[in-house]
Scaffold this active site. Structure first.
Site, PDB file in Angstrom:
ATOM      1  N   LYS A 112       0.814  -1.228   0.000  1.00 53.01           N
ATOM      2  CA  LYS A 112       0.000   0.000   0.000  1.00 53.01           C
ATOM      3  C   LYS A 112       0.841   1.268   0.000  1.00 53.01           C
ATOM      4  O   LYS A 112       0.640   2.167   0.827  1.00 53.01           O
ATOM      5  CB  LYS A 112      -0.967  -0.009   1.176  1.00 53.01           C
TER       6      LYS A 112
HETATM    7  O1  LIG Z   1      -8.981  -3.058   2.742  1.00 53.47           O
HETATM    8  C1  LIG Z   1      -8.073  -3.832   3.066  1.00 53.47           C
HETATM    9  C2  LIG Z   1      -6.875  -3.881   2.397  1.00 53.47           C
HETATM   10  C3  LIG Z   1      -5.927  -4.795   2.775  1.00 53.47           C
HETATM   11  N1  LIG Z   1      -6.132  -5.634   3.807  1.00 53.47           N
HETATM   12  C4  LIG Z   1      -5.045  -6.600   4.143  1.00 53.47           C
HETATM   13  O2  LIG Z   1      -5.513  -7.929   3.882  1.00 53.47           O
HETATM   14  C5  LIG Z   1      -5.109  -8.786   4.936  1.00 53.47           C
HETATM   15  C6  LIG Z   1      -6.339  -9.305   5.640  1.00 53.47           C
HETATM   16  O3  LIG Z   1      -5.992 -10.256   6.618  1.00 53.47           O
HETATM   17  P1  LIG Z   1      -7.060 -11.229   7.316  1.00 53.47           P
HETATM   18  O4  LIG Z   1      -6.268 -11.899   8.375  1.00 53.47           O
HETATM   19  O5  LIG Z   1      -7.555 -12.183   6.269  1.00 53.47           O
HETATM   20  O6  LIG Z   1      -8.131 -10.368   7.862  1.00 53.47           O
HETATM   21  C7  LIG Z   1      -4.175  -7.995   5.831  1.00 53.47           C
HETATM   22  O7  LIG Z   1      -2.857  -8.194   5.376  1.00 53.47           O
HETATM   23  C8  LIG Z   1      -4.605  -6.557   5.600  1.00 53.47           C
HETATM   24  O8  LIG Z   1      -3.554  -5.650   5.765  1.00 53.47           O
HETATM   25  C9  LIG Z   1      -7.318  -5.599   4.464  1.00 53.47           C
HETATM   26  O9  LIG Z   1      -7.568  -6.375   5.408  1.00 53.47           O
HETATM   27  N2  LIG Z   1      -8.272  -4.694   4.068  1.00 53.47           N
END
Ligand SMILES: O=c1ccn([C@@H]2O[C@H](COP(=O)(O)O)[C@@H](O)[C@H]2O)c(=O)[nH]1
Length: 297
Positions: A112
């Site tokens: 990001k």
């Molecule tokens: O809007 C967003 C953008 C990025 N993320 C990222 O995805 C994963 C989600 O992890 P989980 O454990 O499946 O919840 C994490 O790396 C976030 O930084 C997001 O969640 N939402």
């Protein structure tokens, strides 16, 4: 001539890589569109009984990739969790990206980044393409400094067969304060961003373009109309699993875009380690659900 052997004009030595979108579509059919999030956080590493060190992190990631084998389309290292251990952590991320690619998966670096254009050149050179610092096939960016500021990343992605995923609607509700703010023309910030992404992809004129969007899987049905403005984008959908969304939610909420979506799961899979069998069972469950949802439409 196949894209894999096309050569850049004026350059007879460097083959142009196949486009990310084409590689993803093939892998989604052969494996499933699932995106496996690789988030080596301190709590998960300790939950596995490992030291929260460079060695522990490397072991954690190798175990996840061993469980994923050649069954996953996309692996998404979360840069923040690697960066927290400094250069050693970033070295692990580079190794993990190489390993994921050697297993035939695409490596999408979730970092990001979002600075002004000159600095974005540096991030593009760090993250995108086989000859970059980290060798990613794709990266995530934010557009708070404007979409034009992201041009160096977008252009590098186009040149090396990579992709860029711009955060349009995040999975966390507090992001909506900014993303749902209204322009004078009645479009929300998210909608205006989606329209601009589509203009760029249309310029490329090759079907699904190299500028994708991040739209949280947690989005509600009323807000999912933003996806109608992204007909030429792949969509990264984090929020499946620990944040409460399911693969069925993605299928129901994302409509026609569901077929171009990478549902992303991190903690709900990673928490099943350190057992390779436990991880594999979770990976296969999400993989099969994602594959079925993708092929039903
Ligand atoms: O809007 C967003 C953008 C990025 N993320 C990222 O995805 C994963 C989600 O992890 P989980 O454990 O499946 O919840 C994490 O790396 C976030 O930084 C997001 O969640 N939402």
């Amino acid at each position: 001539m196949p894209a894999a052997v096309r050569r850049e004009s004026g350059n007879t030595s460097r083959p142009v890589a196949r486009r990310f979108a084409d590689r993803f579509v093939d892998l989604a059919q052969a494996r499933s569109p699932l995106c496996l999030g690789l988030d080596p956080s301190e709590d998960l590493i300790r939950h596995w009984g490992l030291d929260d060190s460079v060695e522990g992190m490397h072991r954690f990631c190798q175990t996840v990739l061993e469980a994923a084998a050649d069954e996953i389309a996309v692996v998404k290292p979360q840069c923040g969790f690697f960066e927290r251990l400094g250069p050693g952590g970033m070295d692990v991320m580079a190794k993990v990206i190489r390993q994921a690619k050697s297993q035939g998966a695409l490596a999408l670096i979730d970092c990001k980044r979002g600075d002004f254009a000159r600095t974005m050149t540096g991030y593009a050179q760090a993250m995108l393409g086989d000859d970059s610092g980290f060798g990613g096939d794709a990266m995530t960016v934010t557009a708070y400094l404007g979409l034009d500021a992201l041009r160096p990343v977008i252009d590098r992605a186009a040149a090396c067969g990579a992709a860029v995923f711009v955060v349009v609607r995040s999975s966390n509700a507090d992001g909506h304060f900014l993303q749902k703010a209204m322009h004078d023309d009645g479009r929300t910030v998210a909608e205006a961003l989606a329209d601009s992404i589509t203009v760029i992809n249309r310029e490329t004129g090759e079907g699904i373009g190299h500028v994708g969007a991040v739209i949280g899987a947690t989005i509600d049905a009323a807000d999912s109309t933003v996806l109608d403005r992204l007909p030429l984008s792949l969509v990264l959908a984090p929020g499946v699993g620990a944040q409460g969304a399911t693969i069925s939610d993605v299928k129901a909420r994302f409509g026609r875009a569901a077929k171009r979506t990478l549902p992303s799961v991190s903690r709900a899979i990673l928490a099943k380690g350190p057992s390779v069998a436990g991880l594999r069972t979770a990976i296969r469950r999400y993989r099969d659900e994602a594959w079925a949802a993708n092929s039903e439409q």
